[in-house]
Design an enzyme around this catalytic site. Structure first.
Site, PDB file in Angstrom:
ATOM      1  N   GLU A  93      -0.809  -9.274  -1.147  1.00 46.60           N
ATOM      2  CA  GLU A  93      -2.255  -9.496  -0.989  1.00 46.60           C
ATOM      3  C   GLU A  93      -2.963  -9.424  -2.344  1.00 46.60           C
ATOM      4  O   GLU A  93      -3.882 -10.196  -2.613  1.00 46.60           O
ATOM      5  CB  GLU A  93      -2.830  -8.454  -0.019  1.00 46.60           C
ATOM      6  CG  GLU A  93      -2.290  -8.655   1.393  1.00 46.60           C
ATOM      7  CD  GLU A  93      -2.768  -7.579   2.350  1.00 46.60           C
ATOM      8  OE1 GLU A  93      -2.438  -6.397   2.116  1.00 46.60           O
ATOM      9  OE2 GLU A  93      -3.471  -7.908   3.308  1.00 46.60           O
ATOM     10  N   GLY A 149       0.460  -5.120   0.703  1.00 44.64           N
ATOM     11  CA  GLY A 149      -0.675  -5.075  -0.214  1.00 44.64           C
ATOM     12  C   GLY A 149      -0.341  -5.668  -1.576  1.00 44.64           C
ATOM     13  O   GLY A 149      -1.234  -6.144  -2.288  1.00 44.64           O
ATOM     14  N   GLU A 176       3.859  -5.800   7.142  1.00 47.06           N
ATOM     15  CA  GLU A 176       3.066  -4.751   7.800  1.00 47.06           C
ATOM     16  C   GLU A 176       3.421  -4.544   9.269  1.00 47.06           C
ATOM     17  O   GLU A 176       3.436  -3.410   9.750  1.00 47.06           O
ATOM     18  CB  GLU A 176       1.567  -5.055   7.662  1.00 47.06           C
ATOM     19  CG  GLU A 176       0.980  -4.741   6.290  1.00 47.06           C
ATOM     20  CD  GLU A 176       1.136  -5.871   5.283  1.00 47.06           C
ATOM     21  OE1 GLU A 176       1.942  -6.795   5.517  1.00 47.06           O
ATOM     22  OE2 GLU A 176       0.442  -5.824   4.248  1.00 47.06           O
ATOM     23  N   ALA A 190       0.858  -1.181   0.000  1.00 48.80           N
ATOM     24  CA  ALA A 190       0.000   0.000   0.000  1.00 48.80           C
ATOM     25  C   ALA A 190       0.896   1.233   0.000  1.00 48.80           C
ATOM     26  O   ALA A 190       2.084   1.139   0.328  1.00 48.80           O
ATOM     27  CB  ALA A 190      -0.884  -0.015   1.237  1.00 48.80           C
TER      28      ALA A 190
HETATM   29  C1  3H9 Z   1       0.579  -2.356   3.295  1.00 47.61           C
HETATM   30  O1  3H9 Z   1       0.798  -2.819   2.229  1.00 47.61           O
HETATM   31  C2  3H9 Z   1      -0.772  -2.404   3.951  1.00 47.61           C
HETATM   32  C3  3H9 Z   1      -1.677  -3.371   3.261  1.00 47.61           C
HETATM   33  O2  3H9 Z   1      -1.744  -4.582   3.978  1.00 47.61           O
HETATM   34  C4  3H9 Z   1      -3.078  -2.911   3.023  1.00 47.61           C
HETATM   35  C5  3H9 Z   1      -3.669  -1.783   3.723  1.00 47.61           C
HETATM   36  C6  3H9 Z   1      -5.118  -1.557   3.430  1.00 47.61           C
HETATM   37  N1  3H9 Z   1       4.642   3.414   0.114  1.00 47.61           N
HETATM   38  O3  3H9 Z   1      13.295   1.542   0.311  1.00 47.61           O
HETATM   39  P1  3H9 Z   1      13.701   2.262  -0.920  1.00 47.61           P
HETATM   40  C7  3H9 Z   1       9.408   4.719  -1.243  1.00 47.61           C
HETATM   41  S1  3H9 Z   1       1.797  -1.579   4.183  1.00 47.61           S
HETATM   42  C8  3H9 Z   1       5.138   4.622  -0.190  1.00 47.61           C
HETATM   43  O4  3H9 Z   1      14.729   3.311  -0.803  1.00 47.61           O
HETATM   44  P2  3H9 Z   1      14.821  -0.156  -1.991  1.00 47.61           P
HETATM   45  C9  3H9 Z   1      10.528   5.000  -0.271  1.00 47.61           C
HETATM   46  O5  3H9 Z   1      10.115   5.870   0.738  1.00 47.61           O
HETATM   47  C10 3H9 Z   1       3.178  -1.563   3.105  1.00 47.61           C
HETATM   48  N2  3H9 Z   1       6.437   4.813  -0.501  1.00 47.61           N
HETATM   49  O6  3H9 Z   1      14.101   1.261  -2.094  1.00 47.61           O
HETATM   50  C11 3H9 Z   1      11.556   5.612  -1.196  1.00 47.61           C
HETATM   51  O7  3H9 Z   1      11.166   6.955  -1.427  1.00 47.61           O
HETATM   52  P3  3H9 Z   1      12.279   8.061  -1.646  1.00 47.61           P
HETATM   53  C12 3H9 Z   1       3.859  -2.889   3.074  1.00 47.61           C
HETATM   54  C13 3H9 Z   1       7.240   3.752  -0.508  1.00 47.61           C
HETATM   55  O8  3H9 Z   1      15.027  -0.605  -3.378  1.00 47.61           O
HETATM   56  C14 3H9 Z   1      11.371   4.829  -2.487  1.00 47.61           C
HETATM   57  O9  3H9 Z   1      10.052   4.294  -2.416  1.00 47.61           O
HETATM   58  N3  3H9 Z   1       5.065  -2.774   2.306  1.00 47.61           N
HETATM   59  C15 3H9 Z   1       6.783   2.476  -0.201  1.00 47.61           C
HETATM   60  O10 3H9 Z   1      15.982  -0.086  -1.064  1.00 47.61           O
HETATM   61  C16 3H9 Z   1      12.361   3.709  -2.679  1.00 47.61           C
HETATM   62  O11 3H9 Z   1      12.361   2.880  -1.514  1.00 47.61           O
HETATM   63  C17 3H9 Z   1       6.231  -2.429   2.860  1.00 47.61           C
HETATM   64  O12 3H9 Z   1       6.336  -2.223   4.034  1.00 47.61           O
HETATM   65  C18 3H9 Z   1       5.415   2.321   0.125  1.00 47.61           C
HETATM   66  N4  3H9 Z   1       4.894   1.118   0.405  1.00 47.61           N
HETATM   67  O13 3H9 Z   1      13.770  -1.109  -1.292  1.00 47.61           O
HETATM   68  C19 3H9 Z   1       7.395  -2.343   1.915  1.00 47.61           C
HETATM   69  N5  3H9 Z   1       7.816   1.599  -0.275  1.00 47.61           N
HETATM   70  O14 3H9 Z   1      13.069   7.610  -2.833  1.00 47.61           O
HETATM   71  C20 3H9 Z   1       8.129  -1.067   2.152  1.00 47.61           C
HETATM   72  C21 3H9 Z   1       8.880   2.325  -0.641  1.00 47.61           C
HETATM   73  O15 3H9 Z   1      11.492   9.304  -1.831  1.00 47.61           O
HETATM   74  N6  3H9 Z   1       9.215  -0.871   1.207  1.00 47.61           N
HETATM   75  N7  3H9 Z   1       8.541   3.621  -0.796  1.00 47.61           N
HETATM   76  O16 3H9 Z   1      13.088   8.040  -0.381  1.00 47.61           O
HETATM   77  C22 3H9 Z   1      10.379  -1.532   1.274  1.00 47.61           C
HETATM   78  O17 3H9 Z   1      10.595  -2.391   2.099  1.00 47.61           O
HETATM   79  C23 3H9 Z   1      11.429  -1.126   0.281  1.00 47.61           C
HETATM   80  O18 3H9 Z   1      11.086   0.151  -0.190  1.00 47.61           O
HETATM   81  C24 3H9 Z   1      11.598  -2.086  -0.912  1.00 47.61           C
HETATM   82  C25 3H9 Z   1      12.582  -1.440  -1.927  1.00 47.61           C
HETATM   83  C26 3H9 Z   1      12.162  -3.418  -0.423  1.00 47.61           C
HETATM   84  C27 3H9 Z   1      10.300  -2.307  -1.619  1.00 47.61           C
END
Ligand code: 3H9
Length: 696
Positions: free
Chosen positions: A108, A105, A128, A66
Site C-alpha cells: 500500500e 501495508g 491481510e 503493518a
Molecule cells: C497490514 O499490513 C495491514 C495494512 O493493510 C494496514 C493497516 C492499517 N508485523 O515470517 P518470518 C516477524 S497486515 C510484525 O519468520 P520469513 C515475525 O513474527 C500485515 N512482525 O520470516 C518474525 O518474528 P520472530 C500484512 C512481523 O523470512 C520475524 O518477523 N503483512 C511481521 O520466513 C520474521 O518473520 C503480512 O501479513 C509483521 N507484519 O518471512 C506479512 N511480519 O523472528 C506477514 C513478520 O520474532 N509476514 N514479522 O519470530 C510474512 O508473511 C513473513 O514474515 C515474510 C517473511 C514473508 C515477510
C-alpha cells in the site's frame, strides 16, 4: 541531512532525496516507522535541493506490512492512511524501490508512491485476509485502479503474492531493474522529475470504469470465496471495499475501507488468525535448539515404503529439489507407488502447479530401488512402512546397518513409541519421528517427534528440512498418538458414543462442517478407509459395534463405494444411507441404549471439549511445549478452521472458567471422559487461560 527518526533516515544521492526504512527483520510499519516516514517525506518535499524522492528499505525486504503486534491496541496517529496521503500530495515524484516482499501495508505504501520499480525477484501481495482483516492503507481502493477489478479481487480475497514480472504485467510495477536497485531507482526518479510525470493512482479511473454498475465480478469473487474461505468474514468485507472503489469517490472508499478494517481488527476471527500467524513462527523455536546447534546438510534422502505415505513424503522432498531413493520390497508395489506419484504430479501440472518444472524432471529426482542397501549415501532416511512396532524395528535394524554414520533415521509412525523403535539401532541419538499427514505432499503439518535420546542437532536439522520442503513443523514428545492423533482419538470416542445414543453420522459430520472443518469424522473415515482401524481393533481385541459390522459387510469407505455413507459411481459426495441407520438402531438396541434426540450444541461440545481436555493433559505432560503448538497441529494437520484459531485458542476465547463448568456438567451426565484436566482446573481457578502459561 539529519536523521529524522531512528528507524527511518533520509539522505541524498545528488538531487534525489532517499528515504530509507531500517526496521529489521521485515521493516514492519510500526508507529515509529510511520512517524519517521511522514517526517522524512515532508522534509524531502521541502528540500530545495531535491527534485525527486526514492523510498527504499534496508535489509532483506521492502516493507512486509503493518506491525501486526500493534493490532491489539487502538491505532495511533499518524496512521498509515495519513502517511500515504502525504505521499500522494507530495509535489515531487516519489518512487518506491522494491526488493524482497512488499506485502500488505508495504504494498500500500508503494501504491501511494507515484512510481514503483523492483528487482526481478521481488514479490508483492495484500495478504491481510490471511490475518482476518482487509487492507487498511488504501489497498482496496488503489489496487483496482492499477490492475482492474478482477485481478484486484483475486489478489485481495486470496491474499496470495505475485512475482515482479506478473506485477509489471498487471500494472503494479512500472519497471523491473536488472542491476543495482538503488542506482536504478535514483536514475528513474531523476528522469521522472525531468519529464514532470507524477501520476497518482487515486486519480485513475480507466481500469475501474468498465466495472461500474456491474455485479458479475463481485458475484464471481463471492462464489469463489464461499468455497475457499467458508465461514470467514474478511473476504466478504474485502469484496465490499473493492466494490466501493468502483462505485464511490476515492475518499469515500478509503473511509469505508478504514471502517471495515477497524471492525475486523477487533473481531474474534482476526484475533484467532493473528494467533495462528505468531504461533506458527513460535513453534519453530525450540528450547535448547539455538543458532549454535549444528544443522546437517541434507543433500540426498531415502524413503522406505512406496505406499500412500511414503510416496507423498518422497514427492515433498523431490519437489523441494532433494533427490530421493524410494525403496520397496517388491517390484509391483514399487511400480504402483511410482505410478501414483506420476499421476499426482500430472494432475498438479494440469492445474499449472509445478512452478515451471515438468513431471519428468520431478520424477527424475526419485530413484526407485528394491535394495535397502541403496540408502547408504542418504543424509536423511525416512521409514514409512506398515504401522507395526515389530516391522518397524526390523526395518530400523536394517537402516542402522546400511545408513552412513551421522544420517538421520526417521520414522513416519503416527502413534508408535519412537524410543522403542530407536532401540533397534545402535544410534538412538540419530532417530527421530517425522510424522507427515496424508496426503503428505499437500498437508503442511510435520510433527517432529523428539525421542529421549534424539540429539539437538537432529531436531535442528529436522526443523530446517521442514522449512525447506514448505512444511510447518511442531516439535512434540513421545506418547501414544503424539499431539494430533491423541486428541483425535478423544474426539472419535465421543463421535462413536453420540451415534449410539441418538445422533446419526450425517448430523455429527454436519455439526463439525458448520463449525468450519472440511469434513466430520465419518466422512473422514470413509475417505481414509475403515479397514485399517478394523484390523487394528481386531489385533487389540477391541470392538466398535457399528464400524465392525460395516467392515464385515465389505463397506470400507469411498474405495468400496460404501462405508458410513454410500457413494454413487465416480462421486466422492457422501450420501446418507438408511441401511447404516438400521445397523445403528440395531446395535443401540442390542446395547440397551434408549436413543434420544441430541441437539447440535451438545454434539459440538462433546466433540470439542474432550479435545481441549486432552490438549491440556498433553501440556501437563510436556508432550507439547505450548498451547499454540497444539493449535498449529490442528489447523495445519486436521483442518481446524483457522478463524477459530485451534482448539486451545478456541477454549481461551470461550474462557477456561466456562470450559471447566461445561466439562463438569458433561462429566456428570456422561462420565469420566469429561473430567477436567488439572491444568484447566488450576487456570480456571486463577481466572487465566492457556495463553497465560509461561513460555518455555
Ligand atoms: C497490514 O499490513 C495491514 C495494512 O493493510 C494496514 C493497516 C492499517 N508485523 O515470517 P518470518 C516477524 S497486515 C510484525 O519468520 P520469513 C515475525 O513474527 C500485515 N512482525 O520470516 C518474525 O518474528 P520472530 C500484512 C512481523 O523470512 C520475524 O518477523 N503483512 C511481521 O520466513 C520474521 O518473520 C503480512 O501479513 C509483521 N507484519 O518471512 C506479512 N511480519 O523472528 C506477514 C513478520 O520474532 N509476514 N514479522 O519470530 C510474512 O508473511 C513473513 O514474515 C515474510 C517473511 C514473508 C515477510
Amino acid at each position: 541531512m539529519a536523521e529524522t527518526a531512528p528507524l527511518v533516515r533520509c539522505d541524498r544521492s545528488g538531487d534525489v532525496a532517499r528515504i530509507t526504512i531500517a526496521n529489521p527483520p521485515v521493516n514492519a510499519l510500526s508507529h515509529a516507522v510511520r512517524s519517521g516516514i511522514l517526517a522524512a517525506v515532508e522534509a524531502a518535499d521541502a528540500d530545495p535541493e531535491a527534485v525527486a524522492i526514492v523510498l527504499r528499505c534496508d535489509g532483506r525486504t521492502f516493507v512486509a506490512g503493518a506491525d501486526i503486534t500493534e493490532f491489539d491496541r487502538p491505532a495511533v496517529e499518524p496512521v498509515l492512511s495519513t502517511v500515504l496521503a502525504a505521499i500522494d500530495a507530495c509535489r515531487k515524484p516519489v518512487v518506491a524501490a522494491i526488493h524482497g516482499t512488499a506485502l500488505g501495508g508495504g504494498l500500500e505504501l508503494a501504491l501511494a508512491c507515484h512510481w514503483r520499480v523492483a528487482v526481478a525477484g521481488a514479490r508483492v501481495g495484500l495478504p491481510e485476509v490471511k490475518l482476518g482483516i482487509i487492507p487498511g492503507g488504501g489497498g482496496t481502493q488503489r489496487l483496482p485502479r492499477a490492475v482492474g477489478v478482477e485481478k484486484a479481487l483475486e489478489m485481495i480475497t486470496t491474499g496470495e503474492m505475485i512475482g515482479a514480472a506478473e506485477a509489471k504485467e498487471a500494472g503494479i510495477i512500472d519497471a523491473i531493474v536488472d542491476g543495482d536497485l538503488d542506482d536504478a531507482a535514483v536514475a528513474f526518479a531523476r528522469a521522472r522529475a525531468a519529464d514532470g510525470a507524477r501520476p497518482r493512482l487515486r486519480d485513475r479511473e480507466d481500469r475501474i470504469a468498465g466495472a461500474r454498475g456491474q455485479d458479475a465480478p463481485f458475484a464471481a469473487a463471492r462464489a469463489a470465496m464461499a468455497r475457499r474461505a467458508r465461514g470467514r468474514q474478511a473476504p466478504e468485507y474485502a469484496i465490499r471495499a473493492v466494490q466501493a472503489a468502483v462505485e464511490r469517490p476515492f475518499d469515500d472508499g478509503i473511509a469505508l475501507e478504514r471502517e471495515l478494517c477497524t471492525e475486523l481488527k477487533a473481531s474474534a476471527q482476526s484475533r484467532a488468525q493473528r494467533h495462528v500467524f505468531f504461533a506458527e513462527r513460535e513453534a519453530a523455536k525450540v528450547p535448547g535448539i539455538g543458532r549454535d546447534t549444528p544443522v546437517a546438510r541434507i543433500e540426498r534422502a531415502a524413503v522406505i515404503g512406496a505406499g500412500t505415505m511414503g510416496g507423498g513424503i518422497a514427492m515433498s522432498l523431490a519437489a523441494a529439489g532433494i533427490p530421493v531413493v524410494l525403496v520397496e520390497t517388491g517390484q509391483e508395489a514399487l511400480d504402483r507407488g511410482l505410478a501414483t506419484i506420476r499421476r499426482n504430479w500430472e494432475a498438479t501440472a494440469r492445474r499449472g502447479g509445478l512452478g515451471g518444472a515438468t513431471v519428468d524432471e520431478r520424477m527424475a529426482r526419485i530413484r526407485p530401488s528394491l535394495a535397502l542397501a541403496d540408502i547408504a549415501d542418504a543424509d536423511l532416511v525416512i521409514e514409512a512402512v506398515f504401522e507395526d512396532t515389530g516391522i518397524k524395528k526390523t526395518v530400523f535394524a536394517e537402516m542402522d546397518r546400511h545408513a552412513r554414520p551421522g544420517a538421520i533415521l526417521a520414522t513416519n509412525t503416527s502413534t508408535l513409541d519412537v524410543d522403542d523403535i530407536a532401540t533397534a539401532t545402535a544410534r538412538p541419538e540419530s532417530v527421530v519421528g517425522l510424522h507427515f499427514f496424508s496426503p503428505a505432499n499437500i498437508m503442511k503439518l510435520l510433527e517432529i517427534v523428539r525421542g529421549r535420546a534424539t540429539s539437538p542437532s537432529v531436531v535442528a536439522t529436522s526443523l530446517a528440512v521442514a522449512k525447506r520442503i514448505g512444511k510447518v513443523p511442531v516439535v512434540v514428545g513421545v506418547c501414544d498418538g503424539f499431539v494430533g492423533n491423541r486428541m483425535l482419538r478423544a474426539r472419535g470416542r465421543q463421535a462413536e458414543r453420540l451415534v449410539m445414543e441418538g445422533a446419526l453420522p450425517q448430523q455429527v459430520d454436519r455439526v463439525l462442517y458448520d463449525f468450519g472443518f472440511p469434513m466430520g469424522p465419518y466422512a473422514m473415515g470413509d475417505l481414509a478407509g475403515l479397514d485399517i482401524g478394523w484390523r487394528i481393533r481386531r489385533e487389540k481385541g477391541l470392538v466398535s459395534p457399528v464400524a465392525d459390522r460395516l467392515c464385515e459387510m465389505g463397506r470400507f469407505g469411498q474405495k468400496t463405494g460404501a462405508g458410513w455413507y454410500r457413494y454413487e459411481a465416480a462421486s466422492r459426495s457422501p450420501i446418507p444411507d438408511p441401511a447404516v441407520e438400521a445397523i445403528i438402531l440395531e446395535e443401540a438396541a442390542r446395547a440397551g441404549i434408549a436413543r434420544r434426540a441430541i441437539d447440535d450444541g451438545e454434539i459440538l461440545d462433546r466433540l470439542l471439549l474432550p479435545m481441549v481436555n486432552e490438549g491440556a493433559r498433553i501440556l501437563e505432560e510436556g508432550i507439547a511445549l505450548r498451547p499454540g503448538d497444539i493449535d498449529i497441529v490442528w489447523v495445519h494437520g486436521y483442518g481446524w478452521p483457522v478463524q477459530e484459531g485451534g482448539p486451545m485458542h478456541w477454549a481461551d476465547a470461550r474462557g477456561l472458567g466456562a470450559i471447566r463448568d461445561r466439562l463438569l456438567e458433561l462429566q456428570h451426565q456422561h462420565g469420566d471422559d469429561f473430567r477436567p484436566a488439572a491444568l484447566i482446573e488450576r487456570l480456571a481457578a486463577e481466572g487465566k487461560g492457556f495463553r497465560d502459561l509461561p513460555r518455555p
